[in-house]
Design an enzyme around this catalytic site. Structure first.
Site, PDB file in Angstrom:
ATOM      1  N   GLU A 176     -46.388  11.497 -27.875  1.00  0.00           N
ATOM      2  CA  GLU A 176     -46.455  11.540 -29.349  1.00  0.00           C
ATOM      3  C   GLU A 176     -47.256  10.419 -30.007  1.00  0.00           C
ATOM      4  O   GLU A 176     -46.760   9.775 -30.928  1.00  0.00           O
ATOM      5  CB  GLU A 176     -45.033  11.556 -29.926  1.00  0.00           C
ATOM      6  CG  GLU A 176     -44.181  12.701 -29.419  1.00  0.00           C
ATOM      7  CD  GLU A 176     -42.758  12.694 -30.011  1.00  0.00           C
ATOM      8  OE1 GLU A 176     -42.389  11.730 -30.686  1.00  0.00           O
ATOM      9  OE2 GLU A 176     -42.026  13.676 -29.788  1.00  0.00           O
ATOM     10  N   ASN A 191     -47.837  14.221 -23.497  1.00  0.00           N
ATOM     11  CA  ASN A 191     -46.811  15.111 -24.053  1.00  0.00           C
ATOM     12  C   ASN A 191     -46.731  14.970 -25.581  1.00  0.00           C
ATOM     13  O   ASN A 191     -46.711  13.852 -26.100  1.00  0.00           O
ATOM     14  CB  ASN A 191     -45.463  14.706 -23.432  1.00  0.00           C
ATOM     15  CG  ASN A 191     -44.360  15.712 -23.642  1.00  0.00           C
ATOM     16  OD1 ASN A 191     -44.538  16.905 -23.352  1.00  0.00           O
ATOM     17  ND2 ASN A 191     -43.206  15.265 -24.133  1.00  0.00           N
ATOM     18  N   HIS A 228     -41.114  22.789 -29.672  1.00  0.00           N
ATOM     19  CA  HIS A 228     -39.967  22.802 -30.603  1.00  0.00           C
ATOM     20  C   HIS A 228     -40.314  23.736 -31.760  1.00  0.00           C
ATOM     21  O   HIS A 228     -41.156  23.415 -32.594  1.00  0.00           O
ATOM     22  CB  HIS A 228     -39.692  21.397 -31.139  1.00  0.00           C
ATOM     23  CG  HIS A 228     -39.257  20.419 -30.104  1.00  0.00           C
ATOM     24  ND1 HIS A 228     -38.064  20.564 -29.408  1.00  0.00           N
ATOM     25  CD2 HIS A 228     -39.834  19.296 -29.625  1.00  0.00           C
ATOM     26  CE1 HIS A 228     -37.939  19.549 -28.555  1.00  0.00           C
ATOM     27  NE2 HIS A 228     -38.995  18.767 -28.656  1.00  0.00           N
ATOM     28  N   GLU A 280     -40.306  20.968 -23.702  1.00  0.00           N
ATOM     29  CA  GLU A 280     -39.082  20.725 -24.496  1.00  0.00           C
ATOM     30  C   GLU A 280     -38.746  21.931 -25.364  1.00  0.00           C
ATOM     31  O   GLU A 280     -38.371  21.788 -26.537  1.00  0.00           O
ATOM     32  CB  GLU A 280     -39.253  19.475 -25.384  1.00  0.00           C
ATOM     33  CG  GLU A 280     -39.662  18.232 -24.618  1.00  0.00           C
ATOM     34  CD  GLU A 280     -39.748  16.971 -25.488  1.00  0.00           C
ATOM     35  OE1 GLU A 280     -39.271  16.982 -26.635  1.00  0.00           O
ATOM     36  OE2 GLU A 280     -40.299  15.970 -24.994  1.00  0.00           O
ATOM     37  N   ASP A 307     -37.273  24.684 -27.564  1.00  0.00           N
ATOM     38  CA  ASP A 307     -36.072  25.136 -28.259  1.00  0.00           C
ATOM     39  C   ASP A 307     -36.511  25.834 -29.534  1.00  0.00           C
ATOM     40  O   ASP A 307     -37.622  25.616 -30.015  1.00  0.00           O
ATOM     41  CB  ASP A 307     -35.035  24.025 -28.510  1.00  0.00           C
ATOM     42  CG  ASP A 307     -35.559  22.759 -29.174  1.00  0.00           C
ATOM     43  OD1 ASP A 307     -36.612  22.810 -29.849  1.00  0.00           O
ATOM     44  OD2 ASP A 307     -34.910  21.704 -29.031  1.00  0.00           O
TER      45      ASP A 307
HETATM   46  C1  XIL Z   1     -34.273  13.355 -28.030  1.00  0.00           C
HETATM   47  C2  XIL Z   1     -32.973  13.585 -27.255  1.00  0.00           C
HETATM   48  O1  XIL Z   1     -32.787  14.963 -27.091  1.00  0.00           O
HETATM   49  C3  XIL Z   1     -31.808  12.982 -28.015  1.00  0.00           C
HETATM   50  O2  XIL Z   1     -30.616  13.040 -27.233  1.00  0.00           O
HETATM   51  C4  XIL Z   1     -32.112  11.532 -28.372  1.00  0.00           C
HETATM   52  O3  XIL Z   1     -31.065  11.019 -29.187  1.00  0.00           O
HETATM   53  C5  XIL Z   1     -33.430  11.415 -29.106  1.00  0.00           C
HETATM   54  O4  XIL Z   1     -34.469  11.991 -28.325  1.00  0.00           O
HETATM   55  N1  XIL Z   1     -39.247  14.614 -28.425  1.00  0.00           N
HETATM   56  C6  XIL Z   1     -39.050  13.973 -27.220  1.00  0.00           C
HETATM   57  C7  XIL Z   1     -37.671  13.785 -26.695  1.00  0.00           C
HETATM   58  O5  XIL Z   1     -40.036  13.693 -26.522  1.00  0.00           O
HETATM   59  O6  XIL Z   1     -37.534  12.629 -25.918  1.00  0.00           O
HETATM   60  C8  XIL Z   1     -36.642  13.791 -27.802  1.00  0.00           C
HETATM   61  O7  XIL Z   1     -35.350  13.779 -27.201  1.00  0.00           O
HETATM   62  C9  XIL Z   1     -36.830  14.986 -28.704  1.00  0.00           C
HETATM   63  C10 XIL Z   1     -38.200  14.973 -29.335  1.00  0.00           C
END
Ligand code: XIL
Length: 384
Positions: A169, A217, A256, A286, A288
């Site tokens: 990021e 990522n 996401h 990731e 969702d």
């Molecule tokens: C999030 C976790 O899911 C949480 O448990 C934590 O409190 C904060 O981080 N992008 C990412 C992840 O790369 O590492 C993040 O994970 C969600 C967003």
């Protein structure tokens, strides 16, 4: 927390139809039989690892959770246990306990580990952020500290991590003003160490474990925010890194999504393919799909259409990956709605994962099963 996405249009794809045309069964690694309908077994038939983010502390103690992680997934990511604040809570004192436990679990269950993440502006140890803020850590010292962190962590897991999310990021979002090279000038690391740090971190990681796949990522890098600007910035920057010989192997598209914005699945697939055509691997890291819910405990969607949109968008995410032959893994960000980061991060939202708050599989789960089954046997992967 900021909104990850602003707008986009809903476009249906002919993805399912195209998948049906792909012939021939090809055997793959963990050799699951035809009657095994777990996600991992179905994914293995096309050389695609299906993964989840894991809360290492729950493994073993929580049987329902543990059985799902072991039975359904062929790759695991530590949701938090490999982040800097977890592994070095006090300066110079490492604690690998939770991360090592996850790596052991993965080995026992034939799972590949995704390491997450080496350079990110969030979840840094407070000794580091405090030291930088009060001037007791200079930028030159910060660079040395980061070098040591990357080297020590990658060395600790040498030979045990399949893919590393090396940098996380650092690009500007469409609602921020990017630097000329597309990076976010306000990012903690870019602000202190400049754009060149990105390539250096990949070099350091490669030196520590030459066999691990090294990924960049990020989110909104496949048009999810309704523009393709962030995709283009990452594409140009990474192409440049490759031309300079920086050891970067691939792109992690976080995935996401939120049903309120819709999703341009064709744009997403085209962008993944463009990365693939650069000679990079791609991974969905990731996934969702969140929506508005009644409350964070029950997480029942408030819009009756969401029960269709949620699995639909999940399906589009998976099919895009299936149709891009460089896509090597598809990871969901958490096991069930009860342990997702969504309710705590996006007010009023939830219902983002494949299992509900009671660990029961949702429609999204059976939809992904079906998508995997339709594509089984596609001769697309050479490098699971
Ligand atoms: C999030 C976790 O899911 C949480 O448990 C934590 O409190 C904060 O981080 N992008 C990412 C992840 O790369 O590492 C993040 O994970 C969600 C967003």
């Amino acid at each position: 927390m900021k909104q990850l996405r602003r707008r986009s249009t809903l476009v249906a794809t002919g993805a399912a139809a195209a998948l049906l045309l792909i012939p021939a069964a090809v055997a793959f690694a963990n050799g699951s039989g035809g009657s095994d309908t777990s996600l991992r077994a179905l994914g293995s038939k096309q050389g695609l690892r299906i993964g989840t983010a894991v809360d290492a502390a729950r493994l073993g103690g929580d049987k329902g959770y543990t059985d799902i992680v072991a039975g359904q997934f062929s790759t695991v990511t530590a949701e938090n246990a490999m982040k800097w604040e977890s592994v070095e809570p006090s300066r110079g004192v490492y604690d690998w306990t939770a991360a090592d436990q996850l790596v052991r679990f993965a080995r026992q269950h034939g799972q590949a580990v995704r390491g997450h993440t080496l350079m990110w502006h969030n979840q840094l140890p407070s000794w580091l952020t405090t030291g930088v803020a009060n001037g007791s850590i200079s930028d030159a010292q910060l660079r040395d500290i980061l070098h040591r962190h990357v080297t020590d962590e990658v060395t600790h897991f040498k030979g045990k991590v399949w893919q590393w999310d090396v940098v996380n990021e650092v690009f500007a979002n469409s609602w921020e003003t990017p630097q000329a090279d597309g990076l976010n000038a306000d990012d903690f690391w870019i602000k202190h160490l400049g754009s060149g740090i990105v390539g250096d971190v990949f070099r350091w990681a490669h030196k520590a474990d030459p066999k691990a796949l090294l990924m960049y990522n990020d989110y909104n890098i496949t048009g999810e925010d309704g523009t393709n600007a962030k995709f283009q910035a990452v594409y140009d920057f990474v192409r440049n890194l490759r031309e300079q010989g920086v050891p970067i192997d691939g792109i992690g598209e976080q995935g996401h999504l939120d049903t309120q914005y819709g999703f341009d699945a064709q744009r997403y697939q085209a962008d993944l393919q463009a990365f693939g055509d650069l000679g990079l691997k791609v991974a969905v890291t990731e996934a969702d799909v969140r929506t508005f819910v009644d409350n964070p405990t029950d997480q029942v969607p408030t819009d009756s259409l969401a029960q269709y949109a949620q699995p639909y968008e999940f399906s589009e995410l998976l099919k895009g990956c299936e149709l891009v032959k460089q896509c090597i893994s598809f990871t969901v960000w958490g096991v069930y709605d009860g342990d997702s980061w969504i309710p705590g991060t996006f007010g009023g939202e939830g219902y983002g994962l494949l299992y509900d708050v009671n660990l029961k599989p949702k429609t999204a789960y059976s939809t992904l099963q079906q998508d995997l089954r339709l594509a089984a046997g596609a001769p697309r992967h050479t490098n699971g």
